[in-house]
Scaffold this motif. Structure first.
Motif, PDB file in Angstrom:
ATOM      1  N   GLU A   1       6.597   6.243   1.985  1.00  0.00           N
ATOM      2  CA  GLU A   1       6.147   4.904   2.378  1.00  0.00           C
ATOM      3  C   GLU A   1       6.258   3.934   1.201  1.00  0.00           C
ATOM      4  O   GLU A   1       6.678   2.786   1.367  1.00  0.00           O
ATOM      5  CB  GLU A   1       4.716   4.932   2.937  1.00  0.00           C
ATOM      6  N   THR A   2       5.905   4.407   0.012  1.00  0.00           N
ATOM      7  CA  THR A   2       6.046   3.557  -1.181  1.00  0.00           C
ATOM      8  C   THR A   2       7.507   3.149  -1.377  1.00  0.00           C
ATOM      9  O   THR A   2       7.818   2.005  -1.715  1.00  0.00           O
ATOM     10  CB  THR A   2       5.563   4.333  -2.430  1.00  0.00           C
ATOM     11  N   MET A   3       8.408   4.092  -1.168  1.00  0.00           N
ATOM     12  CA  MET A   3       9.836   3.791  -1.350  1.00  0.00           C
ATOM     13  C   MET A   3      10.302   2.758  -0.318  1.00  0.00           C
ATOM     14  O   MET A   3      11.129   1.894  -0.620  1.00  0.00           O
ATOM     15  CB  MET A   3      10.643   5.091  -1.245  1.00  0.00           C
ATOM     16  N   LEU A   4       9.750   2.832   0.869  1.00  0.00           N
ATOM     17  CA  LEU A   4      10.109   1.825   1.887  1.00  0.00           C
ATOM     18  C   LEU A   4       9.550   0.446   1.511  1.00  0.00           C
ATOM     19  O   LEU A   4      10.163  -0.577   1.821  1.00  0.00           O
ATOM     20  CB  LEU A   4       9.627   2.268   3.270  1.00  0.00           C
ATOM     21  N   GLN A   5       8.411   0.417   0.824  1.00  0.00           N
ATOM     22  CA  GLN A   5       7.920  -0.876   0.298  1.00  0.00           C
ATOM     23  C   GLN A   5       8.924  -1.447  -0.703  1.00  0.00           C
ATOM     24  O   GLN A   5       9.234  -2.634  -0.683  1.00  0.00           O
ATOM     25  CB  GLN A   5       6.577  -0.700  -0.423  1.00  0.00           C
ATOM     26  N   THR A   6       9.417  -0.573  -1.588  1.00  0.00           N
ATOM     27  CA  THR A   6      10.389  -1.019  -2.588  1.00  0.00           C
ATOM     28  C   THR A   6      11.651  -1.535  -1.904  1.00  0.00           C
ATOM     29  O   THR A   6      12.189  -2.590  -2.268  1.00  0.00           O
ATOM     30  CB  THR A   6      10.758   0.156  -3.524  1.00  0.00           C
ATOM     31  N   LEU A   7      12.125  -0.793  -0.902  1.00  0.00           N
ATOM     32  CA  LEU A   7      13.364  -1.186  -0.213  1.00  0.00           C
ATOM     33  C   LEU A   7      13.187  -2.485   0.567  1.00  0.00           C
ATOM     34  O   LEU A   7      14.117  -3.251   0.741  1.00  0.00           O
ATOM     35  CB  LEU A   7      13.817  -0.045   0.707  1.00  0.00           C
ATOM     36  N   ARG A   8      11.959  -2.730   1.023  1.00  0.00           N
ATOM     37  CA  ARG A   8      11.702  -3.991   1.736  1.00  0.00           C
ATOM     38  C   ARG A   8      11.675  -5.158   0.745  1.00  0.00           C
ATOM     39  O   ARG A   8      12.091  -6.260   1.068  1.00  0.00           O
ATOM     40  CB  ARG A   8      10.359  -3.864   2.479  1.00  0.00           C
ATOM     41  N   LEU A   9      11.205  -4.895  -0.472  1.00  0.00           N
ATOM     42  CA  LEU A   9      11.155  -5.950  -1.494  1.00  0.00           C
ATOM     43  C   LEU A   9      12.537  -6.231  -2.090  1.00  0.00           C
ATOM     44  O   LEU A   9      12.771  -7.314  -2.608  1.00  0.00           O
ATOM     45  CB  LEU A   9      10.218  -5.537  -2.645  1.00  0.00           C
TER      46      LEU A   9
ATOM     47  N   ARG B   1       0.681  -7.837  -1.549  1.00  0.00           N
ATOM     48  CA  ARG B   1       1.254  -8.089  -0.223  1.00  0.00           C
ATOM     49  C   ARG B   1       2.447  -7.185   0.100  1.00  0.00           C
ATOM     50  O   ARG B   1       3.021  -7.283   1.171  1.00  0.00           O
ATOM     51  CB  ARG B   1       1.715  -9.541  -0.106  1.00  0.00           C
ATOM     52  N   GLN B   2       2.814  -6.300  -0.870  1.00  0.00           N
ATOM     53  CA  GLN B   2       4.007  -5.475  -0.635  1.00  0.00           C
ATOM     54  C   GLN B   2       3.723  -4.346   0.338  1.00  0.00           C
ATOM     55  O   GLN B   2       4.628  -3.819   0.964  1.00  0.00           O
ATOM     56  CB  GLN B   2       4.510  -4.908  -1.971  1.00  0.00           C
ATOM     57  N   ILE B   3       2.442  -3.984   0.466  1.00  0.00           N
ATOM     58  CA  ILE B   3       2.039  -2.870   1.323  1.00  0.00           C
ATOM     59  C   ILE B   3       2.269  -3.275   2.787  1.00  0.00           C
ATOM     60  O   ILE B   3       2.214  -4.450   3.098  1.00  0.00           O
ATOM     61  CB  ILE B   3       0.571  -2.514   0.980  1.00  0.00           C
ATOM     62  N   HIS B   4       2.546  -2.314   3.664  1.00  0.00           N
ATOM     63  CA  HIS B   4       2.831  -2.646   5.074  1.00  0.00           C
ATOM     64  C   HIS B   4       1.514  -2.917   5.786  1.00  0.00           C
ATOM     65  O   HIS B   4       1.061  -2.116   6.612  1.00  0.00           O
ATOM     66  CB  HIS B   4       3.559  -1.496   5.754  1.00  0.00           C
ATOM     67  N   THR B   5       0.912  -4.038   5.482  1.00  0.00           N
ATOM     68  CA  THR B   5      -0.425  -4.258   6.024  1.00  0.00           C
ATOM     69  C   THR B   5      -0.577  -5.537   6.822  1.00  0.00           C
ATOM     70  O   THR B   5       0.094  -6.534   6.575  1.00  0.00           O
ATOM     71  CB  THR B   5      -1.490  -4.235   4.905  1.00  0.00           C
ATOM     72  N   GLY B   6      -1.459  -5.464   7.811  1.00  0.00           N
ATOM     73  CA  GLY B   6      -1.936  -6.611   8.561  1.00  0.00           C
ATOM     74  C   GLY B   6      -3.454  -6.522   8.581  1.00  0.00           C
ATOM     75  O   GLY B   6      -4.050  -5.997   7.633  1.00  0.00           O
ATOM     76  N   PHE B   7      -4.083  -6.942   9.653  1.00  0.00           N
ATOM     77  CA  PHE B   7      -5.549  -6.869   9.749  1.00  0.00           C
ATOM     78  C   PHE B   7      -5.992  -7.260  11.152  1.00  0.00           C
ATOM     79  O   PHE B   7      -5.203  -7.768  11.940  1.00  0.00           O
ATOM     80  CB  PHE B   7      -6.213  -7.805   8.719  1.00  0.00           C
ATOM     81  N   ARG B   8      -7.245  -6.984  11.426  1.00  0.00           N
ATOM     82  CA  ARG B   8      -7.891  -7.539  12.628  1.00  0.00           C
ATOM     83  C   ARG B   8      -9.274  -8.022  12.199  1.00  0.00           C
ATOM     84  O   ARG B   8      -9.764  -7.637  11.132  1.00  0.00           O
ATOM     85  CB  ARG B   8      -7.943  -6.540  13.772  1.00  0.00           C
ATOM     86  N   CYS B   9      -9.908  -8.819  13.032  1.00  0.00           N
ATOM     87  CA  CYS B   9     -11.206  -9.397  12.659  1.00  0.00           C
ATOM     88  C   CYS B   9     -12.353  -8.740  13.415  1.00  0.00           C
ATOM     89  O   CYS B   9     -12.161  -8.104  14.451  1.00  0.00           O
ATOM     90  CB  CYS B   9     -11.228 -10.898  12.963  1.00  0.00           C
ATOM     91  N   ALA B  10     -13.543  -8.944  12.888  1.00  0.00           N
ATOM     92  CA  ALA B  10     -14.779  -8.443  13.502  1.00  0.00           C
ATOM     93  C   ALA B  10     -15.771  -9.593  13.570  1.00  0.00           C
ATOM     94  O   ALA B  10     -15.548 -10.660  12.996  1.00  0.00           O
ATOM     95  CB  ALA B  10     -15.344  -7.295  12.669  1.00  0.00           C
TER      96      ALA B  10
END
Ligand code: FE2
Length: 443
Positions: A156-164, A431-440
């Motif tokens: 997953e880390t490598m895919l972050q690098t490839l996305r960047l 922001r490089q991590i494959h992240t989003g969010f939801r609210c509460a």
């Protein structure tokens, strides 16, 4: 091996069966690592693409060095093959920013090192006692499962690098994703007040930071039924959210001003989004991704909501109130499959936030596992009674250092590695991590 077959090592059971399963999982993990990097040119493997990330070939050498340390040296009692490299591949000794400067193995040497270590690893596995015994590292296959999950996590880390990396360095072919659901649902689901067990049970593999499981009692709260979408986040952008001081915490505003951020990382200024080499019209139904914790927090304030704590997230994902029981995944205990969640990397993109109705939690929340990691309000810290195992540098050194907890995995997380109790962490400005969010919100 398909994602459905990829299950953690069974507790107990015959030693020979566990050993065979372990060999299969190690081979499958390696096959995936090599498949991810196969299309990358040698020069792009060897160089730094972003100051935040290691060269891709460092990840390969590090996967082998970690395997050598734990399987060959600690379990097998062997001497290191390259003592001079131990510092180069020690993630704690050599932070990412410095890795481009170290004498790491270049591609051919790294691949050869991986092969040689793997041969020794399999010999150590053949000789080790997996059923129990006095060696805590090997007990119930712990160290082997740790190696498998470590390799998965580096994928997953490598895919972050490839996305960047610059567009064109990597051109993965995305799998078609399911359509958005035509069933409607409430904006938020209600989770009743009361106790639930936070953390992993002892019957399966878990990292030290998921333990010990302990009871936590929460007031009633509401949680967004789905992750925040591109469409919803665009409203925040278009309403001037990035310029409105009142939406931001003090450190968040400082971060925004200093970084000059006006939109999520891969959004373009003409309303499109780059996904690897393709630039597409922004799809409203996809989860917003590659936003920092500060941006997620600002959006939640703008909506009159807040981010969930990690305990709230885990209760909504795992607790089954009628049965009074905890689920390993939002939908139950069966491993992820394509109809339940978008995980395991080969989709190379997120799905619409409500696409996997079979993956609903007991409370009706969708997409808690897969597509995008989700920022929580919580700082990364120890559970009461925490004990570092098998090494402090996995979790303990990050406690209390301002890292925020992420939950639920992304499209780039291996199916075998994700579970309701898994805790990930990163700094709030990343922001490089494959992240989003939801609210509460409080109920
Ligand atoms: Fe690592």
């Amino acid at each position: 091996m398909s994602p459905a077959e990829v299950e953690t090592l069974p507790p107990g059971g015959a030693d020979a069966l566990r050993r065979e399963r372990c060999r299969g999982l190690l081979a499958e993990a390696r096959e995936r690592t090599l498949r991810i990097v196969a299309p990358v040119h040698e020069a792009d493997m060897n160089r730094v693409h972003d100051p935040l990330m290691s060269p891709l070939v460092w990840d390969l050498g590090h996967i082998a060095a970690y395997e050598e340390l734990w399987a060959c040296q600690r379990v097998g009692g062997l001497e290191p093959l390259h003592p001079e490299l131990s510092e180069v591949y020690d993630a704690a000794e050599t932070p990412r920013t410095a890795r481009g400067e170290t004498p790491y193995l270049r591609l051919d040497e790294a691949l050869e090192y991986m092969d040689v270590v793997r041969e020794r690893t399999l010999a150590a596995l053949a000789a080790s006692d997996l059923s129990g015994g006095s060696h805590r590292l090997s007990r119930e296959g712990f160290v082997w499962e740790m190696l498998i999950q470590h390799e998965h996590q580096h994928n997953e880390t490598m895919l972050q690098t490839l996305r960047l990396a610059e567009p064109g360095v990597y051109r993965p072919r995305s799998r078609p994703m399911p359509a958005p659901s035509d069933a409607s649902g409430p904006e938020m689901v209600l989770v009743e007040a009361g106790p639930f067990p936070l953390g992993a049970g002892m019957e399966r593999f878990a990292y030290d930071n998921e333990l010990p499981q302990h009871e936590v009692s929460l007031p009633a709260f509401e949680l967004d039924r789905t992750a925040v979408t591109n469409g919803a986040f665009r409203e925040f952008v278009e309403s001037g959210g990035y310029r409105r001081r009142e939406c931001w915490s003090e450190p968040g505003w400082d971060w925004r001003c200093e970084a000059g951020v006006e939109r999520p990382l891969y959004w373009t200024d003409d309303g499109r989004e780059r996904i690897f080499h393709r630039v597409e019209q922004l799809a409203d139904e996809l989860p917003v991704m590659h936003v920092s914790w500060y941006e997620a927090d600002a959006y939640a304030r703008w909506r009159g909501k807040r981010l969930p704590s990690e305990a709230e997230w885990e209760k909504a994902a795992s607790w089954e109130p009628e049965a009074g029981a905890k689920r390993r995944f939002p939908w139950g205990d069966d491993p992820p499959s394509r109809v339940r969640a978008n995980v395991d990397q080969t989709g190379f993109r997120p799905a619409p936030v409500d696409a996997h109705s079979d993956g609903a939690s007991a409370y009706g929340a969708l997409g808690l596992i897969g597509d995008a990691w989700e920022w929580t309000a919580s700082d990364f810290g120890p559970y009461p009674g925490f004990e570092a195992f098998p090494y402090r540098e996995y979790s303990e050194v990050f406690f209390g250092s301002g890292h925020k907890v992420l939950r639920g995995g992304s499209w780039a997380t291996r199916a075998h590695t994700i579970r309701n109790t898994l805790r990930n962490w990163d700094l709030p400005g990343r922001r490089q991590i494959h992240t989003g969010f939801r609210c509460a919100a409080d109920a």
